[in-house]
Design an enzyme around this catalytic site. Structure first.
Site, PDB file in Angstrom:
ATOM      1  N   CYS A   2     -12.635   9.455   6.967  1.00 13.57           N
ATOM      2  CA  CYS A   2     -13.832   9.935   7.665  1.00 13.57           C
ATOM      3  C   CYS A   2     -15.103   9.582   6.878  1.00 13.57           C
ATOM      4  CB  CYS A   2     -13.834  11.437   7.910  1.00 13.57           C
ATOM      5  SG  CYS A   2     -12.429  11.996   8.863  1.00 13.57           S
ATOM      6  N   ARG A  27     -13.866   3.912   6.363  1.00  9.95           N
ATOM      7  CA  ARG A  27     -13.303   5.208   5.968  1.00  9.95           C
ATOM      8  C   ARG A  27     -12.491   5.861   7.082  1.00  9.95           C
ATOM      9  NH1 ARG A  27     -15.895   7.157   1.450  1.00  9.95           N
ATOM     10  NH2 ARG A  27     -15.198   9.263   1.912  1.00  9.95           N
ATOM     11  N   TRP A  74     -10.954   9.534  10.807  1.00 10.72           N
ATOM     12  CA  TRP A  74      -9.545   9.193  10.570  1.00 10.72           C
ATOM     13  C   TRP A  74      -8.796  10.499  10.794  1.00 10.72           C
ATOM     14  CZ3 TRP A  74      -5.479  10.504   7.233  1.00 10.72           C
ATOM     15  CH2 TRP A  74      -4.443   9.566   7.146  1.00 10.72           C
ATOM     16  N   ASN A 100     -16.079  15.790   6.550  1.00 11.68           N
ATOM     17  CA  ASN A 100     -15.067  14.908   5.961  1.00 11.68           C
ATOM     18  C   ASN A 100     -14.236  15.775   5.005  1.00 11.68           C
ATOM     19  OD1 ASN A 100     -15.263  12.448   3.299  1.00 11.68           O
ATOM     20  ND2 ASN A 100     -13.565  12.918   4.613  1.00 11.68           N
ATOM     21  N   GLY A 101     -12.919  15.838   5.254  1.00 10.82           N
ATOM     22  CA  GLY A 101     -12.065  16.645   4.381  1.00 10.82           C
ATOM     23  C   GLY A 101     -11.025  17.395   5.185  1.00 10.82           C
ATOM     24  N   GLU A 477       2.474  -6.027  -5.665  1.00 14.89           N
ATOM     25  CA  GLU A 477       1.152  -6.026  -5.034  1.00 14.89           C
ATOM     26  C   GLU A 477       1.117  -7.029  -3.864  1.00 14.89           C
ATOM     27  OE1 GLU A 477      -1.243  -4.199  -4.875  1.00 14.89           O
ATOM     28  OE2 GLU A 477      -2.973  -5.375  -4.238  1.00 14.89           O
ATOM     29  N   LYS A 481       0.234  -5.962  -0.055  1.00 20.84           N
ATOM     30  CA  LYS A 481      -0.885  -6.597   0.647  1.00 20.84           C
ATOM     31  C   LYS A 481      -0.416  -7.155   1.988  1.00 20.84           C
ATOM     32  CE  LYS A 481      -3.528  -5.699  -0.831  1.00 20.84           C
ATOM     33  NZ  LYS A 481      -4.305  -4.854  -1.684  1.00 20.84           N
ATOM     34  N   GLU A 484       0.527  -4.336   4.622  1.00 18.94           N
ATOM     35  CA  GLU A 484      -0.536  -3.489   5.155  1.00 18.94           C
ATOM     36  C   GLU A 484      -1.463  -4.217   6.113  1.00 18.94           C
ATOM     37  OE1 GLU A 484      -3.196  -3.400   1.064  1.00 18.94           O
ATOM     38  OE2 GLU A 484      -3.545  -1.823   2.515  1.00 18.94           O
ATOM     39  N   HIS A 500      22.273  -7.612  -6.680  1.00 18.51           N
ATOM     40  CA  HIS A 500      22.853  -6.266  -6.642  1.00 18.51           C
ATOM     41  C   HIS A 500      22.699  -5.609  -5.272  1.00 18.51           C
ATOM     42  CE1 HIS A 500      23.711  -6.377 -10.876  1.00 18.51           C
ATOM     43  NE2 HIS A 500      22.470  -6.788 -11.107  1.00 18.51           N
ATOM     44  N   LYS A 598      -9.718   3.597   3.931  1.00 16.44           N
ATOM     45  CA  LYS A 598      -9.945   3.081   2.583  1.00 16.44           C
ATOM     46  C   LYS A 598      -9.750   4.134   1.501  1.00 16.44           C
ATOM     47  CE  LYS A 598     -11.843  -0.112  -0.198  1.00 16.44           C
ATOM     48  NZ  LYS A 598     -10.763  -1.030  -0.526  1.00 16.44           N
TER      49      LYS A 598
END
Ligand code: F6R
Length: 603
Positions: A2, A27, A74, A100-101, A477, A481, A484, A500, A598
């Site tokens: 948010c 966000r 979000w 936001n929260g 990484e 990447k 996502e 294995h 983000k």
């Protein structure tokens, strides 16, 4: 998680807020809304979907006012919908808020208010703030805000407007970021600096439970006892260009291409005379018998790379923990442990909790953070800032690279302090690190090949990444990447682990990305490559010690030579470009991948 913005001033708030929301869309982007106040009351437009939907709705039903708040969401409580979007108003339409929260006790508060006959219209936790504010409000908005803040449990950054105070915009925060921007034509609240940067580079960073009262003329700060506070006005030194796409199709590509500069700036901050150098030099590693690195996502992967580098150079045990695990595992840390928190945003809820847990247990905390003034930066004992500038794409690239650099520097400095390497060796390592910006720039010249190769990979259902030691850490990484932003399933494996179990997944035309930057392990990783090729896989082989020759099953990206300890800074660029172009060829929304945001300020 948010983004909020607010404006009060001499101009129409609507275009200012819509433009600010664009800068905050990273966000959260499942719905958005705006409310402005004029002498008739509030005008509100809220819309499910991307910000462009809100713009269309505002164009269809123009609103205006000199005071307003906006929000990009979000979703956490209640699905993305028009009604669940912010701003939220109390039932008497007297107070409007953006939040936001997460309000942890919203159910109890809601029940109490419902018992008093107040009717809720949304499924959000945030609406309770607006309803509670109206319930408490007896005329003085400051008193109301203080009462609301005292009643809320959880995290919040709030922008508040009240019809009784048409000349004020109020802000308060706890555990979520909020900045206050000031300019001659008006004053702003925002979740992040880029939202106000086209209007001002003068900002205040709000601390927890500080109240900002903005008017057209200026801003005043108070604590929750209504005592005035003096705050330091900061000047942001990065330009508006750093928060714009600058001709690139996506922020992610722009940010990948910026890496030589970011590496250069971050190196200068340690090898030059800046704060980072002073802070690293002041830390006496001989006080510690262990290092713990804790972080989330890519920042955790940076920690995995650092474990190999630090253990090899310092001969000191380094543990790497996911922050979401560390916070609940009753970690074995004490005053002899250095706990390193790595975070681009400095606001990741799990990393904040891990930091507080480490401090509670007496550990010394050091953070590597990109966002100035963020919670983690403020609360750790030592703070090192990466110089990546604003990172807008949800998938991190340049901030990750800057984190890696800072961790290399710590490793070399610690090794020297511990007497594991002498000063000539330390200088050699610094020289190697200092060569990275030029080598990264050289590597970026291979972009066309990577783009072309990636364009042939869009059809894969699953892609594997393998490497050994440091190359395994950076393979993690690469895998993160890819999944996502391209939504292709992928996994990273230590090369030696394939046999294995995982090798059973390799079949005709599976793609394996193999990384090889350690000459002494080349034979081992090459035999893994042969094993998967003989089972039908295709391989993209990335490295600087590859002796094989390309054929129809094997393609090679040659990296510039570098000590393998620092090679992740180069291999990661290839991995980022590969993921980017796979996603681009699939036509995906690269800067805003589905379901992600983000800065993950919720658990
Ligand atoms: C992946 C990514 C995330 C973040 C993670 C931690 O591309 O960006 O995995 O690395 O959410 O975020 P920060 O570094 O802000 O704590």
């Amino acid at each position: 998680m948010c983004g909020i913005i607010g404006y009060i001033g001499s101009e129409n708030a609507v275009p200012i807020i819509l433009d600010g929301l664009k800068k905050l869309e990273y966000r959260g982007y499942d719905s958005s809304g705006i409310a402005v106040m004029d002498n008739k009351g509030f005008s509100v437009v809220k819309q499910k979907g991307r910000l462009s939907e809100l713009e269309t709705a505002v164009n269809a039903r123009p609103i205006s006012g000199f005071l307003g708040i906006g929000h990009t969401r979000w979703a956490t409580h209640g699905e993305p919908s028009d009604i669940n979007s912010h701003p939220h108003l109390g039932s008497q339409n007297k107070i409007a808020i953006v939040h936001n929260g997460i309000i942890e006790n919203y159910k109890q508060l809601k029940e109490r208010l419902e018992q008093k006959g107040i009717q809720f219209v949304s499924q959000t936790d945030s609406e309770v703030i607006a309803q509670l504010a109206e319930y408490y409000h007896t005329g003085d908005i400051m008193d109301t805000v203080i009462k609301v803040a005292n009643a809320l449990e959880g995290s919040y950054a709030l922008g508040i407007m009240c019809l009784d105070d048409p000349d004020k915009l109020i802000a308060i925060k706890k555990d979520n970021p909020l900045i206050i921007g000031v300019s001659d034509s008006g004053n702003f609240i925002a979740s992040d600096v880029p939202a106000v940067l086209s209007h001002t580079n003068k900002v205040y960073y709000l601390n927890d439970k500080e109240i900002a009262v903005l008017t057209r003329e200026g801003v005043k700060f108070y604590n929750t006892d209504k005592e005035p506070l003096e705050k330091h006005l900061e000047t942001i030194t990065w330009s508006i260009d750093s928060a714009e796409k600058g001709g690139y199709e996506h922020f992610m590509l722009k940010e990948i291409m910026e890496q030589p500069k970011v590496l250069h700036d971050t190196i200068q901050s340690v090898l030059g005379d800046g704060d980072n150098r002073r802070i690293i030099d002041s830390l006496d590693i001989t006080n510690f018998n262990k290092i713990v690195i804790t972080a989330c996502g890519s920042a955790y992967n940076a920690g995995m790379v650092a474990k190999y580098v630090m253990e090899r150079l310092c001969r000191l045990p380094v543990e790497v923990d996911l922050a979401s695990e560390f916070r609940y595992k009753d970690a074995i840390v004490d005053q002899n442990t250095l706990v390193i928190l790595v975070s681009q945003s400095g606001e990741t809820a799990d990393t904040i909790a891990a930091m507080r847990e480490a401090k509670r247990k007496g550990a010394v905390t050091l953070s590597i953070v990109n966002v100035i003034g963020s919670t983690i930066a403020k609360e750790t004992d030592y703070t090192l800032y990466t110089l990546a500038g604003p990172e807008i794409a949800v998938a991190t690239t340049k901030a990750f690279s800057a984190q890696l650099l800072m961790l290399y520097f710590l490793a070399v400095k610690f090794a020297a302090k511990l007497g594991r390497i002498n000063s000539e060796q330390a200088e050699e390592y610094f020289k190697e690190i200092a060569s990275l910006p030029d080598k990264a720039a050289k590597l970026l010249e291979q972009i066309d090949f990577i783009q072309m190769y990636a364009s042939t990979c869009v059809g894969y259902k699953s892609i594997f990444f393998i490497g050994r030691n440091i190359d395994y850490a950076i393979a993690m990484e690469g895998s993160l990447k890819l999944k996502e932003i391209s939504y292709i399933h992928s996994e990273a494996y230590a090369g030696g682990e394939l046999k294995h179990g995982t090798i059973s997944l390799i079949e005709e035309d599976t793609l394996v990305v193999a990384i090889s930057t350690n000459e002494s392990l080349y034979g081992k990783i090459y035999s893994n490559v042969e094993q998967v090729i003989s089972r039908g896989a295709k391989v993209l082989f990335i490295g600087n010690c590859i002796k094989a020759v390309p054929d129809e099953k094997l393609s090679i990206v040659e990296l510039p030579k570098i000590n393998d300890l620092f090679s992740p800074s180069l291999s990661v660029i290839v991995l980022q470009l590969f993921s980017y172009y796979v996603a681009a060829n699939k036509g995906l929304d690269i800067d805003k991948p589905r379901n992600l945001a983000k800065s993950v300020t919720v658990e």
